[in-house]
Write an enzyme that holds these catalytic residues in place. Structure first.
Site, PDB file in Angstrom:
ATOM      1  N   ARG A 184      -9.337  -1.480   2.444  1.00  0.00           N
ATOM      2  CA  ARG A 184      -9.084  -0.556   1.329  1.00  0.00           C
ATOM      3  C   ARG A 184     -10.216   0.441   1.132  1.00  0.00           C
ATOM      4  O   ARG A 184      -9.972   1.612   0.858  1.00  0.00           O
ATOM      5  CB  ARG A 184      -8.837  -1.362   0.049  1.00  0.00           C
ATOM      6  CG  ARG A 184      -7.459  -1.965  -0.011  1.00  0.00           C
ATOM      7  CD  ARG A 184      -7.378  -3.085  -1.017  1.00  0.00           C
ATOM      8  NE  ARG A 184      -8.056  -4.294  -0.555  1.00  0.00           N
ATOM      9  CZ  ARG A 184      -8.142  -5.416  -1.263  1.00  0.00           C
ATOM     10  NH1 ARG A 184      -7.617  -5.466  -2.463  1.00  0.00           N
ATOM     11  NH2 ARG A 184      -8.755  -6.474  -0.757  1.00  0.00           N
ATOM     12  N   ARG A 198       0.845  -1.204   0.000  1.00  0.00           N
ATOM     13  CA  ARG A 198       0.000   0.000   0.000  1.00  0.00           C
ATOM     14  C   ARG A 198       0.885   1.260   0.000  1.00  0.00           C
ATOM     15  O   ARG A 198       0.599   2.229  -0.706  1.00  0.00           O
ATOM     16  CB  ARG A 198      -0.905   0.027   1.228  1.00  0.00           C
ATOM     17  CG  ARG A 198      -1.769  -1.215   1.415  1.00  0.00           C
ATOM     18  CD  ARG A 198      -3.094  -1.157   0.671  1.00  0.00           C
ATOM     19  NE  ARG A 198      -3.928  -2.283   1.037  1.00  0.00           N
ATOM     20  CZ  ARG A 198      -3.947  -3.469   0.403  1.00  0.00           C
ATOM     21  NH1 ARG A 198      -3.210  -3.665  -0.672  1.00  0.00           N
ATOM     22  NH2 ARG A 198      -4.727  -4.452   0.827  1.00  0.00           N
ATOM     23  N   GLU A 221     -13.989 -14.972   8.694  1.00  0.00           N
ATOM     24  CA  GLU A 221     -13.899 -14.320   7.382  1.00  0.00           C
ATOM     25  C   GLU A 221     -13.546 -15.314   6.286  1.00  0.00           C
ATOM     26  O   GLU A 221     -12.374 -15.603   6.045  1.00  0.00           O
ATOM     27  CB  GLU A 221     -12.856 -13.190   7.410  1.00  0.00           C
ATOM     28  CG  GLU A 221     -12.722 -12.486   6.068  1.00  0.00           C
ATOM     29  CD  GLU A 221     -11.686 -11.353   6.065  1.00  0.00           C
ATOM     30  OE1 GLU A 221     -11.049 -11.123   7.104  1.00  0.00           O
ATOM     31  OE2 GLU A 221     -11.520 -10.717   5.016  1.00  0.00           O
ATOM     32  N   SER A 281     -14.228  -5.383   1.770  1.00  0.00           N
ATOM     33  CA  SER A 281     -14.436  -4.691   0.487  1.00  0.00           C
ATOM     34  C   SER A 281     -13.757  -5.419  -0.665  1.00  0.00           C
ATOM     35  O   SER A 281     -14.220  -5.301  -1.812  1.00  0.00           O
ATOM     36  CB  SER A 281     -14.009  -3.227   0.553  1.00  0.00           C
ATOM     37  OG  SER A 281     -12.652  -3.073   0.875  1.00  0.00           O
ATOM     38  N   GLY A 282     -12.675  -6.127  -0.421  1.00  0.00           N
ATOM     39  CA  GLY A 282     -12.127  -7.085  -1.382  1.00  0.00           C
ATOM     40  C   GLY A 282     -11.619  -6.552  -2.702  1.00  0.00           C
ATOM     41  O   GLY A 282     -11.482  -7.323  -3.641  1.00  0.00           O
ATOM     42  N   GLY A 283     -11.374  -5.251  -2.802  1.00  0.00           N
ATOM     43  CA  GLY A 283     -10.889  -4.713  -4.075  1.00  0.00           C
ATOM     44  C   GLY A 283     -11.941  -3.914  -4.826  1.00  0.00           C
ATOM     45  O   GLY A 283     -11.686  -3.411  -5.920  1.00  0.00           O
ATOM     46  N   LYS A 339     -17.684 -12.217   8.522  1.00  0.00           N
ATOM     47  CA  LYS A 339     -17.157 -11.201   7.600  1.00  0.00           C
ATOM     48  C   LYS A 339     -17.070 -11.813   6.205  1.00  0.00           C
ATOM     49  O   LYS A 339     -16.059 -12.403   5.825  1.00  0.00           O
ATOM     50  CB  LYS A 339     -15.780 -10.728   8.081  1.00  0.00           C
ATOM     51  CG  LYS A 339     -15.097  -9.742   7.150  1.00  0.00           C
ATOM     52  CD  LYS A 339     -13.990  -8.970   7.830  1.00  0.00           C
ATOM     53  CE  LYS A 339     -13.200  -8.152   6.829  1.00  0.00           C
ATOM     54  NZ  LYS A 339     -12.321  -7.171   7.452  1.00  0.00           N
TER      55      LYS A 339
HETATM   56  P1  13P Z   1     -10.536  -5.092   2.365  1.00  0.00           P
HETATM   57  O1  13P Z   1     -11.785  -4.365   2.782  1.00  0.00           O
HETATM   58  O2  13P Z   1      -9.468  -4.218   1.791  1.00  0.00           O
HETATM   59  O3  13P Z   1     -10.840  -6.333   1.548  1.00  0.00           O
HETATM   60  O4  13P Z   1      -9.859  -5.618   3.707  1.00  0.00           O
HETATM   61  C1  13P Z   1     -10.651  -6.204   4.660  1.00  0.00           C
HETATM   62  C2  13P Z   1      -9.924  -7.265   5.335  1.00  0.00           C
HETATM   63  O5  13P Z   1      -9.836  -7.280   6.538  1.00  0.00           O
HETATM   64  C3  13P Z   1      -9.338  -8.329   4.505  1.00  0.00           C
HETATM   65  O6  13P Z   1      -8.983  -9.404   5.308  1.00  0.00           O
END
Ligand code: 13P
Length: 341
Positions: A294, A32, A177, A263-265, A222
């Protein structure tokens, strides 16, 4: 603050608040920082996270908890105040990422198994003593025409369930998650394929949680959203929302107190719009909010760019995004609010 798992979980998904995922590993935060040309050092990581955690308005109004990486849990701000104290003073719960990463899974080419169970009971005790009241473990599910395999879903679900049981014994709320990747290779799958894989993954995860005697009332899910691959983006906001809710209603027991999406990208605005569409007008059995990394940080990171004179600009960007996500978590976000900033 109550120490009951149910109460901590309820606080994590309190109305209009959500989680800040600031638990990037040292390798990931390095990537990042590369985007702003900043070297990743213990000090630069501290300064960046201090900028976020000291965004008072956003933290108090919009953030229920912060997921930390181990280094940050034990780190202090420049003036010597422990980060845990800053987070608690804002009314948020400190949490900790406890998995040690997704590693190639033997005999399953292209798939990973998340590691970190060995010695976890002992580590959880240390994290609890340091102030963590929730934890996170991410299992990663790759999608292609032939992936994921049943074996990889099962192994990751089992690890998530073992982790969750250990957390609950330690007085820590597990965030479970299972991320169905939207990018990864090849990243061109359809939303139909995403729906199919997400549904199967969540079914298996909840079977394993049950077999491991995890208390559903004391955990947070999650998930990723049901969304087409990053290279095949087509679905509308309404379709992503409708399909995601359909899968969640089919697979997530009503006893689970909260769902907090990754959010995953997705772009920051996409992630905000999708959450708002799911919350608007829906009568849901669980609390539902964001647990974005992100999608909460991208604009703040760019505005800050590693420069001390930009701390206020970074905090303004973070505060705007946190407010947008907070509105989304009540179903009240509108595109025109983005321009109003
Ligand atoms: P993102 O929202 O960037 O996907 O990150 C969340 C997260 O904790 C990924 O493990």
């Amino acid at each position: 603050m109550s120490e009951r798992l149910e109460d901590i979980a309820a606080a994590m998904v309190a109305t209009g608040k959500g989680l800040l995922a600031a638990d990037e590993s040292t390798a990931t935060i390095g990537k990042r920082f590369d985007t702003i040309g900043l070297a990743s050092t213990e000090t630069s990581r501290r300064d960046y996270r201090e900028m976020l955690f000291r965004s008072d308005e956003a933290m108090k109004a919009c953030i229920s908890g912060v997921i930390l990486y181990e280094e940050t849990l034990f780190q202090k701000a420049a003036d010597g105040t422990p980060f845990v104290d800053i987070i608690r003073a804002a009314g948020a719960v400190p949490g900790i990422k406890v998995d040690t990463g997704a590693k190639p899974m033997a005999k399953f080419p292209g798939e990973t198994i998340t590691e970190g169970l060995d010695g976890l009971a002992g580590r959880l005790k240390t994290y609890y003593d340091a102030g963590a009241r929730f934890a996170k473990w991410r299992g990663v599910i790759s999608v292609s025409d032939i992936l994921p395999s049943f074996g990889a879903i099962k192994a990751n679900a089992q690890a998530l369930a073992r982790y969750a049981a250990l957390c609950q014994e330690a007085g820590i709320v597990p965030i479970v998650e299972p991320e169905v990747l939207m990018d990864g290779a090849p990243g061109n799958h359809s939303i139909d394929r995403s729906e199919e894989v997400t549904e199967e993954t969540l079914r298996i995860v909840f079977e394993e949680l049950s077999d491991a005697r995890v208390s559903l009332e004391g955990m947070i899910l999650k998930p990723s959203m049901v969304i087409d691959g990053k290279k095949a983006r087509q679905a509308s906001v309404a379709e992503v929302a409708e399909r995601t809710l359909k899968v969640l209603k089919r697979t997530v027991p009503a006893a689970v107190p909260g769902i907090a999406f990754l959010s995953g990208g997705q772009s920051t605005e996409e992630a905000t719009a999708h959450l708002s569409a799911m919350k608007a007008g829906s009568d849901l059995p669980w609390g539902m909010t964001f647990s974005y990394g992100r999608a909460l940080q991208t604009e703040a990171l760019t505005a800050w760019s590693g420069k001390p004179e930009n701390v206020a600009a970074g905090q303004r960007a973070f505060t705007h995004r946190a407010k947008m996500c907070s509105l989304a978590a009540t179903g009240g976000w509108k595109k025109e609010f983005e321009q109003a900033a």
